[in-house]
Enzyme design. Structure first.
Site, PDB file in Angstrom:
ATOM      1  N   HIS A 270      11.142  15.831  55.739  1.00 42.82           N
ATOM      2  CA  HIS A 270      10.566  16.936  54.958  1.00 42.82           C
ATOM      3  C   HIS A 270      11.096  18.289  55.433  1.00 42.82           C
ATOM      4  O   HIS A 270      11.458  18.463  56.593  1.00 42.82           O
ATOM      5  CB  HIS A 270       9.023  16.880  54.930  1.00 42.82           C
ATOM      6  CG  HIS A 270       8.316  17.299  56.183  1.00 42.82           C
ATOM      7  ND1 HIS A 270       7.523  16.453  56.914  1.00 42.82           N
ATOM      8  CD2 HIS A 270       8.234  18.495  56.828  1.00 42.82           C
ATOM      9  CE1 HIS A 270       7.003  17.102  57.941  1.00 42.82           C
ATOM     10  NE2 HIS A 270       7.419  18.338  57.910  1.00 42.82           N
TER      11      HIS A 270
ATOM     12  N   GLU B 173       7.165  17.041  51.245  1.00 44.56           N
ATOM     13  CA  GLU B 173       7.165  15.678  51.758  1.00 44.56           C
ATOM     14  C   GLU B 173       8.108  14.794  50.932  1.00 44.56           C
ATOM     15  O   GLU B 173       8.556  15.189  49.854  1.00 44.56           O
ATOM     16  CB  GLU B 173       5.732  15.122  51.686  1.00 44.56           C
ATOM     17  CG  GLU B 173       4.735  15.851  52.591  1.00 44.56           C
ATOM     18  CD  GLU B 173       4.940  15.556  54.074  1.00 44.56           C
ATOM     19  OE1 GLU B 173       6.024  15.093  54.471  1.00 44.56           O
ATOM     20  OE2 GLU B 173       4.005  15.804  54.854  1.00 44.56           O
TER      21      GLU B 173
ATOM     22  N   ASP C 185       5.317  28.061  54.982  1.00 43.39           N
ATOM     23  CA  ASP C 185       4.120  27.287  54.621  1.00 43.39           C
ATOM     24  C   ASP C 185       2.903  27.704  55.445  1.00 43.39           C
ATOM     25  O   ASP C 185       3.017  28.469  56.410  1.00 43.39           O
ATOM     26  CB  ASP C 185       4.394  25.778  54.774  1.00 43.39           C
ATOM     27  CG  ASP C 185       5.167  25.445  56.054  1.00 43.39           C
ATOM     28  OD1 ASP C 185       5.159  26.270  56.989  1.00 43.39           O
ATOM     29  OD2 ASP C 185       5.769  24.371  56.117  1.00 43.39           O
TER      30      ASP C 185
ATOM     31  N   ASP D 219      10.227  12.583  58.793  1.00 45.56           N
ATOM     32  CA  ASP D 219      10.421  11.861  57.524  1.00 45.56           C
ATOM     33  C   ASP D 219      11.396  12.600  56.594  1.00 45.56           C
ATOM     34  O   ASP D 219      11.510  12.263  55.421  1.00 45.56           O
ATOM     35  CB  ASP D 219       9.068  11.649  56.824  1.00 45.56           C
ATOM     36  CG  ASP D 219       8.356  12.967  56.504  1.00 45.56           C
ATOM     37  OD1 ASP D 219       8.910  14.053  56.819  1.00 45.56           O
ATOM     38  OD2 ASP D 219       7.246  12.927  55.939  1.00 45.56           O
TER      39      ASP D 219
HETATM   40  C1  GLP Z   1       5.853  21.012  60.119  1.00 48.37           C
HETATM   41  C2  GLP Z   1       6.372  22.215  59.361  1.00 48.37           C
HETATM   42  C3  GLP Z   1       7.865  22.112  59.110  1.00 48.37           C
HETATM   43  C4  GLP Z   1       8.582  21.737  60.391  1.00 48.37           C
HETATM   44  C5  GLP Z   1       8.085  20.403  60.866  1.00 48.37           C
HETATM   45  C6  GLP Z   1       8.775  19.924  62.133  1.00 48.37           C
HETATM   46  O1  GLP Z   1       5.522  19.954  59.309  1.00 48.37           O
HETATM   47  N1  GLP Z   1       5.721  22.404  58.118  1.00 48.37           N
HETATM   48  O2  GLP Z   1       8.335  23.354  58.610  1.00 48.37           O
HETATM   49  O3  GLP Z   1       9.978  21.707  60.164  1.00 48.37           O
HETATM   50  O4  GLP Z   1       6.695  20.532  61.137  1.00 48.37           O
HETATM   51  O5  GLP Z   1       8.187  20.514  63.241  1.00 48.37           O
HETATM   52  P1  GLP Z   1       8.746  20.445  64.703  1.00 48.37           P
HETATM   53  O6  GLP Z   1       9.816  21.468  64.777  1.00 48.37           O
HETATM   54  O7  GLP Z   1       7.590  20.789  65.569  1.00 48.37           O
HETATM   55  O8  GLP Z   1       9.262  19.063  64.931  1.00 48.37           O
END
Ligand code: GLP
Length: 262
Positions: A143, A148, A72, A141
């Site tokens: 995702h 989402e 993304d 959440d």
């Molecule tokens: C973002 C990314 C996700 C990732 C999530 C959790 O929203 N788009 O791909 O899994 O954050 O991030 P973290 O690993 O910093 O908790």
């Protein structure tokens, strides 16, 4: 679905990096038939990238014939913005390994034509014969990538508006100011993730415990996008002890017993 529970985040990262290195080597990739790796950003995979860099420096692995597709990118951030996922990937991984720039794919958050950018991305993945191994983190959440809650399980690469909880979680990278967090992103879809030959989702820390409980113990449910992994033929969820705090003791015991016998 395979669930691996490690004592801490370092052990999770070491295992995942080792598994990626093993998968690349096993595939014996060539210029004509490269290994296709799907990659995430976020704090969770940072240890994996550090470990993979070490494996590369110790000549245990080469990325010469590896092609990557990132999950993304934020809309509106240029590649040199320190909060863009372009910047993140180069700073934390690509600058330190022997990957060819032409093999790196990241969605362009500055595009004027979102539909075309997303369609081209899907076509590029297809042209390589699909993603061999997709690594992902998980949002609090549930995702995956930026899919989402209530995203369609058949979704493909597209533009998504971020949930308020994601904006709040990610504001830590934007001076803790939610107004600085882009409200939209381009993301591969849940269908895109499910098409990968193997998927590994990593979760570390207590703030992922509810998402992991829902992913593993609840029926498949679009309120928790990661729960679709229950339907993947080769899906792995790897967690540290903190992230499994909300799973029931019999569930934890069940998965630990199985791993101890592998
Ligand atoms: C973002 C990314 C996700 C990732 C999530 C959790 O929203 N788009 O791909 O899994 O954050 O991030 P973290 O690993 O910093 O908790």
């Amino acid at each position: 679905m395979r669930v691996i529970i490690k004592d801490n985040s370092v052990d999770c990262s070491t295992w995942v990096a080792g598994y990626i290195a093993y998968s690349i080597k096993k595939a014996k990739p060539t210029a004509k038939k490269p290994f296709v790796l799907g990659l995430p950003t976020g704090s969770t995979p940072l240890g994996v990238y550090k470990e993979l860099i070490k494996l590369y420096q110790n000549k245990k692995i080469s990325f010469e014939h590896v092609v990557t597709f990132n999950m993304d990118e934020y809309i509106g951030l240029s590649p040199d913005d320190k909060n863009s996922y372009h910047y993140f990937m180069h700073e934390n991984f690509f600058n330190y390994i022997n990957i060819s720039p032409k093999n790196i794919h990241i969605l362009n958050g500055l595009t004027k034509d979102y539909a075309k950018e997303c369609e081209d991305y899907e076509n590029a993945i297809k042209a390589y014969g699909g993603i061999d191994l997709m690594l992902g983190g998980i949002g609090s959440d549930g995702h995956i990538a930026f899919n989402e809650p209530f995203s369609s399980f058949t979704s493909r690469t597209r533009i998504k508006t971020l949930a308020p909880s994601t904006i709040k979680d990610n504001s830590r990278f934007f001076d803790n100011d939610i107004t600085k967090v882009p409200s939209q992103a381009l993301t591969i879809g849940i269908g895109t993730i499910m098409d990968a030959k193997e998927v590994i989702i990593m979760a570390t820390g207590e703030n992922k415990a509810e998402a992991i409980r829902s992913t593993i113990e609840e029926p498949i449910n679009h309120k928790c996008p990661a729960s679709i992994l229950q339907m993947h033929r080769y899906g792995i969820i790897i967690c540290d002890e903190e992230a499994v705090k909300k799973l029931s003791s019999p569930t934890i015991q069940y998965f630990k017993d199985i791993e101890n016998r592998i």
